[in-house]
Design an enzyme around this catalytic site. Sequence first.
Site, PDB file in Angstrom:
ATOM      1  N   ASP A  82     -72.984  53.797   1.737  1.00  0.00           N
ATOM      2  CA  ASP A  82     -73.296  54.701   2.845  1.00  0.00           C
ATOM      3  C   ASP A  82     -72.108  55.585   3.202  1.00  0.00           C
ATOM      4  O   ASP A  82     -70.953  55.139   3.189  1.00  0.00           O
ATOM      5  CB  ASP A  82     -73.705  53.864   4.063  1.00  0.00           C
ATOM      6  CG  ASP A  82     -74.339  54.697   5.160  1.00  0.00           C
ATOM      7  OD1 ASP A  82     -75.094  55.635   4.831  1.00  0.00           O
ATOM      8  OD2 ASP A  82     -74.093  54.393   6.339  1.00  0.00           O
ATOM      9  N   GLY A 206     -77.748  56.419  13.126  1.00  0.00           N
ATOM     10  CA  GLY A 206     -77.511  56.206  14.548  1.00  0.00           C
ATOM     11  C   GLY A 206     -78.700  55.620  15.281  1.00  0.00           C
ATOM     12  O   GLY A 206     -78.883  55.853  16.481  1.00  0.00           O
TER      13      GLY A 206
END
Length: 278
Positions: A82, A206
């Site tokens: 990531d 998020g």
Amino acid sequence: MLTTTSALVAAAHAAHTGVAAFNVIAIEHAEAVARAAEETGLPAILQISENAARHHGDVAPLAAAVAAIARASRAELSLHLDHVEDADLLHRTAECGASSVMFDASRRSDEDNVLATRAAADWAHEQGLFIEAELGEIGGKKGSAHTPGVRTDPEQARDFVAATGVDALAVAVGSSHAMTDRTARLDLDLVARIAAAVPVPLVLHGSSGVPADLLGAAVRRGMTKVNFGTRLNVAFTGAVRAALAAAPDAHDPRPYLANARTAVAAEAADCLRTVSVG
């Protein structure tokens, strides 16, 4: 079982549901997510960020452990790298057992982002890897797709995907990284507009700061891969704090790490159920 991110994302995208992705920092994170996936019967993506790899000094040891945990699990789990900015780490994706990578050139200018991401996508596809990316300066605002206040323009998103050839796109619709409370407000109409304009699965970063009802609604509007990190860390550190407060003279880390693993498993199971909506 260790499967591929492309298989998990494609299945979720075709079924108009979501698949949860979890950032792993310690082995206990991966063990907890595997436990949660087994308990819920739902697949999950285990993610190692460039920051986590830097924390450990190298990606290889943690990736090897995560891959081993996935292989031994009854659940369908994949390994993903990531927010990779470093080209050397990008090129180690397959070597470390990951089937996918999120290449992050969002700090660069729009032109450089497209060129770098196109090159990364070409390389990844030659290796049989799935690649995710994100736009940078969106809507006249500086920063990545998850800087507060930034929103993805559907037409820009469509053009970026066409120019780069990526397999999934992280978009800005109201969430922000590192939120410890769940007060983010997603623009659900924007999610639907981007999903209609972009031919590849959408990714929400998020997600820890987004209320459960909005996460479910976002999936129903077209969001596919939903990333969680901070929620797991809040559960992990909270359990450690509680255990040490109850036993201030403790010196063996195993009991409080076991408590942390249990807390993270419960949190991950909740995340998995939240995004597994149709």
